[in-house]
Design a protein around this motif. Structure first.
Motif, mmCIF file in Angstrom:
data_model
loop_
_atom_site.group_PDB
_atom_site.id
_atom_site.type_symbol
_atom_site.label_atom_id
_atom_site.label_comp_id
_atom_site.label_asym_id
_atom_site.label_seq_id
_atom_site.Cartn_x
_atom_site.Cartn_y
_atom_site.Cartn_z
ATOM 1 N N TYR A 132 -1.376 -74.656 52.061
ATOM 2 C CA TYR A 132 -1.709 -74.363 53.455
ATOM 3 C C TYR A 132 -1.759 -72.846 53.626
ATOM 4 O O TYR A 132 -0.793 -72.138 53.311
ATOM 5 N N MET A 133 -2.908 -72.364 54.145
ATOM 6 C CA MET A 133 -3.104 -70.931 54.310
ATOM 7 C C MET A 133 -3.586 -70.612 55.721
ATOM 8 O O MET A 133 -4.784 -70.589 55.993
ATOM 9 N N PRO A 134 -2.662 -70.391 56.675
ATOM 10 C CA PRO A 134 -3.090 -69.893 57.985
ATOM 11 C C PRO A 134 -3.626 -68.473 57.812
ATOM 12 O O PRO A 134 -2.905 -67.575 57.378
ATOM 13 N N LEU A 135 -4.902 -68.278 58.149
ATOM 14 C CA LEU A 135 -5.581 -67.029 57.762
ATOM 15 C C LEU A 135 -5.970 -66.151 58.941
ATOM 16 O O LEU A 135 -6.731 -65.217 58.773
ATOM 17 N N GLY A 136 -5.442 -66.399 60.124
ATOM 18 C CA GLY A 136 -5.975 -65.674 61.271
ATOM 19 C C GLY A 136 -7.304 -66.321 61.615
ATOM 20 O O GLY A 136 -7.408 -67.536 61.725
ATOM 21 N N ALA B 224 6.232 -69.296 52.883
ATOM 22 C CA ALA B 224 6.999 -70.003 53.907
ATOM 23 C C ALA B 224 7.681 -71.239 53.328
ATOM 24 O O ALA B 224 8.867 -71.472 53.550
ATOM 25 N N THR B 225 6.934 -72.029 52.567
ATOM 26 C CA THR B 225 7.456 -73.278 52.000
ATOM 27 C C THR B 225 6.791 -73.526 50.653
ATOM 28 O O THR B 225 5.586 -73.301 50.508
ATOM 29 N N VAL B 226 7.548 -73.989 49.680
ATOM 30 C CA VAL B 226 6.969 -74.368 48.390
ATOM 31 C C VAL B 226 7.540 -75.709 47.945
ATOM 32 O O VAL B 226 8.667 -76.051 48.253
ATOM 33 N N HIS B 227 6.713 -76.463 47.238
ATOM 34 C CA HIS B 227 7.109 -77.737 46.622
ATOM 35 C C HIS B 227 7.762 -78.697 47.628
ATOM 36 O O HIS B 227 8.755 -79.353 47.320
ATOM 37 N N HIS B 228 7.179 -78.756 48.812
ATOM 38 C CA HIS B 228 7.647 -79.713 49.819
ATOM 39 C C HIS B 228 7.013 -81.067 49.537
ATOM 40 O O HIS B 228 5.783 -81.195 49.506
ATOM 41 N N LYS B 229 7.832 -82.077 49.322
ATOM 42 C CA LYS B 229 7.320 -83.414 49.035
ATOM 43 C C LYS B 229 6.990 -84.124 50.342
ATOM 44 O O LYS B 229 7.874 -84.370 51.167
ATOM 45 N N VAL B 230 5.719 -84.434 50.519
ATOM 46 C CA VAL B 230 5.272 -85.110 51.737
ATOM 47 C C VAL B 230 5.701 -86.567 51.666
ATOM 48 O O VAL B 230 5.410 -87.269 50.697
ATOM 49 N N GLN B 231 6.387 -87.019 52.687
ATOM 50 C CA GLN B 231 6.986 -88.353 52.665
ATOM 51 C C GLN B 231 5.949 -89.450 52.464
ATOM 52 O O GLN B 231 4.804 -89.349 52.916
ATOM 53 N N HIS C 294 2.588 -76.644 49.911
ATOM 54 C CA HIS C 294 3.040 -75.259 49.826
ATOM 55 C C HIS C 294 2.413 -74.507 51.002
ATOM 56 O O HIS C 294 1.289 -74.814 51.411
ATOM 57 N N CYS C 295 3.099 -73.537 51.539
ATOM 58 C CA CYS C 295 2.558 -72.792 52.671
ATOM 59 C C CYS C 295 2.832 -71.304 52.491
ATOM 60 O O CYS C 295 3.984 -70.891 52.254
ATOM 61 N N HIS C 296 1.782 -70.515 52.588
ATOM 62 C CA HIS C 296 1.874 -69.055 52.506
ATOM 63 C C HIS C 296 1.068 -68.461 53.658
ATOM 64 O O HIS C 296 0.052 -69.027 54.061
ATOM 65 N N HIS C 297 1.519 -67.338 54.178
ATOM 66 C CA HIS C 297 0.740 -66.665 55.216
ATOM 67 C C HIS C 297 0.488 -65.218 54.829
ATOM 68 O O HIS C 297 1.155 -64.662 53.949
ATOM 69 N N VAL C 298 -0.503 -64.633 55.459
ATOM 70 C CA VAL C 298 -0.831 -63.232 55.211
ATOM 71 C C VAL C 298 0.378 -62.376 55.566
ATOM 72 O O VAL C 298 0.946 -62.510 56.658
ATOM 73 N N ALA C 299 0.799 -61.530 54.646
ATOM 74 C CA ALA C 299 1.987 -60.706 54.883
ATOM 75 C C ALA C 299 1.760 -59.737 56.044
ATOM 76 O O ALA C 299 0.647 -59.247 56.266
ATOM 77 N N LEU C 300 2.834 -59.475 56.790
ATOM 78 C CA LEU C 300 2.800 -58.501 57.877
ATOM 79 C C LEU C 300 3.379 -57.179 57.392
ATOM 80 O O LEU C 300 4.344 -57.154 56.618
ATOM 81 N N ASP C 301 2.801 -56.073 57.859
ATOM 82 C CA ASP C 301 3.299 -54.762 57.446
ATOM 83 C C ASP C 301 4.487 -54.340 58.315
ATOM 84 O O ASP C 301 5.024 -55.147 59.097
ATOM 85 N N GLY C 302 4.894 -53.092 58.211
ATOM 86 C CA GLY C 302 6.062 -52.613 58.940
ATOM 87 C C GLY C 302 5.904 -52.637 60.446
ATOM 88 O O GLY C 302 6.898 -52.618 61.181
ATOM 89 N N SER C 303 4.661 -52.703 60.915
ATOM 90 C CA SER C 303 4.399 -52.806 62.352
ATOM 91 C C SER C 303 4.039 -54.226 62.756
ATOM 92 O O SER C 303 3.517 -54.460 63.845
ATOM 93 N N SER C 304 4.295 -55.165 61.835
ATOM 94 C CA SER C 304 4.018 -56.588 62.063
ATOM 95 C C SER C 304 2.537 -56.880 62.286
ATOM 96 O O SER C 304 2.171 -57.764 63.064
ATOM 97 N N MET C 305 1.689 -56.141 61.575
ATOM 98 C CA MET C 305 0.258 -56.410 61.603
ATOM 99 C C MET C 305 -0.153 -57.057 60.272
ATOM 100 O O MET C 305 0.359 -56.693 59.201
ATOM 101 N N ALA D 30 2.242 -80.991 57.472
ATOM 102 C CA ALA D 30 2.522 -81.904 56.361
ATOM 103 C C ALA D 30 2.251 -83.350 56.768
ATOM 104 O O ALA D 30 1.733 -84.147 55.966
ATOM 105 N N ALA D 31 2.580 -83.709 57.994
ATOM 106 C CA ALA D 31 2.344 -85.075 58.469
ATOM 107 C C ALA D 31 0.853 -85.407 58.480
ATOM 108 O O ALA D 31 0.457 -86.556 58.224
#
Length: 322
Positions: free
Chosen positions: A300-304, A33-40, A47-58, A279-280
């Motif tokens: 940041y890892m939103p993991l369900g 989702a986001t990489v190398h974002h400098k926090v003010q 950095h932010c990544h989320h679990v990938a969704l498949d073709g049915s958005s699961m 980030a704040a």
């Protein structure tokens, strides 16, 4: 990994990046989702990544766990031990590597709450994404797989952002919680004794430095000599170390519960909309603890549901409840 003669001709940063393990990639199971974002107002990099969704958005949570578990030998077993497994016939090598993988898995807790799965994921991201090789894995030092090791969660290294010949040491904290706030708070609190203590610090930092002195295993003797000269508190090079940190922040976040509830684009848009607030929260914690001047990378890892992540990792590693 290049030979020691080649490494000796490289800058420290070039040498360390050359031995960082890239793996086969995680883009099929982890969406960026986001990489190398400098926090003010800080030197925090988010950095932010989320679990990938498949073709049915699961969410492909189990597939992500399987991909992370492929790294378990590299995470737990010292490089020098892995390199010795390359001796012999192809069949002998396969058998040796299978034994090492079993040995690595046996160090993990098989039941109960544990942060070890998050620590493994943090290792994977540090090596494959930031190109920061691991200096010390404490999993290999455990004498009881049902007891978590104490102290910092890991140690990685690289070159300082402004000087490719200056050693950077990154203390690591991994927190996987239901609450983003709780995970951030514990992570920043855990870093304080290592980043804020001058010199060799108090007992916590001194213990980790002693472990590095005894058990550091980076594979290349040429690189090891350069690092050992720097991390010795009794030597002048210790005064030039760039101290930083890495944090994995895993937390509960709503994922689609039914196929095709949302599109992948809509889900990513929601993550992007929430990220500024996340980030704040890092800014406020860094400043309130006096850590705003340190280079701290946060994943940041939103993991369900975090407990589902832990269970998926247990399945991937072949750990069962007794």
């Amino acid at each position: 990994m290049g030979d020691d003669q080649t490494i000796a001709e490289q800058t420290l940063g070039e040498a360390l990046r050359s031995i960082a393990r890239a793996g086969t990639g995680l883009s099929h199971v982890l969406t960026t989702a986001t990489v190398h974002h400098k926090v003010q107002n800080t030197k925090v990099v988010a950095h932010c990544h989320h679990v990938a969704l498949d073709g049915s958005s699961m969410p492909r949570l189990q597939d992500l766990s399987d991909a992370i578990a492929e790294w378990v030998t590299d995470y737990v077993i010292p490089r020098s031990v892995i390199e010795k497994m390359e001796e012999g016939s192809d069949h002998e090598k396969r058998l040796k590597h299978n034994r090492l993988r079993s040995r690595a898995i046996e160090t993990f807790k098989a039941k109960g709450m544990s942060g070890e799965q998050g620590e493994l994921l943090m290792f994977v991201l540090a090596e494959s994404f930031l190109n920061l090789p691991q200096l010390l894995c404490k999993m290999n030092l455990k004498t009881d797989n049902d007891v978590h090791f104490h102290g910092i969660d890991g140690v990685h290294c690289g070159a300082a952002p402004d000087d490719d010949e200056r050693l950077a040491v990154y203390w690591c904290e991994s927190k996987v919680h239901k609450s983003l706030d709780g995970a951030l708070t514990e992570a920043f609190d855990g870093l304080m004794p290592y980043l804020l203590a001058p010199g060799a610090g108090q007992k916590d930092k001194k213990r980790e430095l002693a472990l590095l002195d005894t058990f550091m295993d980076i594979g290349s003797s040429a690189i090891a000599e350069r690092i050992m000269a720097a991390i010795n508190p009794d030597g002048p090079a210790f005064n030039d170390i760039h101290w930083g940190a890495l944090c994995l922040i895993g937390f509960d976040h709503d994922y689609p519960a039914k196929p095709n509830e949302v599109t992948k684009a809509e889900f990513l848009e929601a993550i992007d909309a929430a990220f500024p607030d996340w980030a704040a929260k890092a800014e406020s914690r860094a400043k309130s603890r006096g850590l705003e001047s340190f280079e701290i990378h946060i994943f940041y890892m939103p993991l369900g549901f975090c407990e589902q992540f832990r269970e998926a990792m247990r399945i991937s590693l072949g750990l069962t409840h007794e």
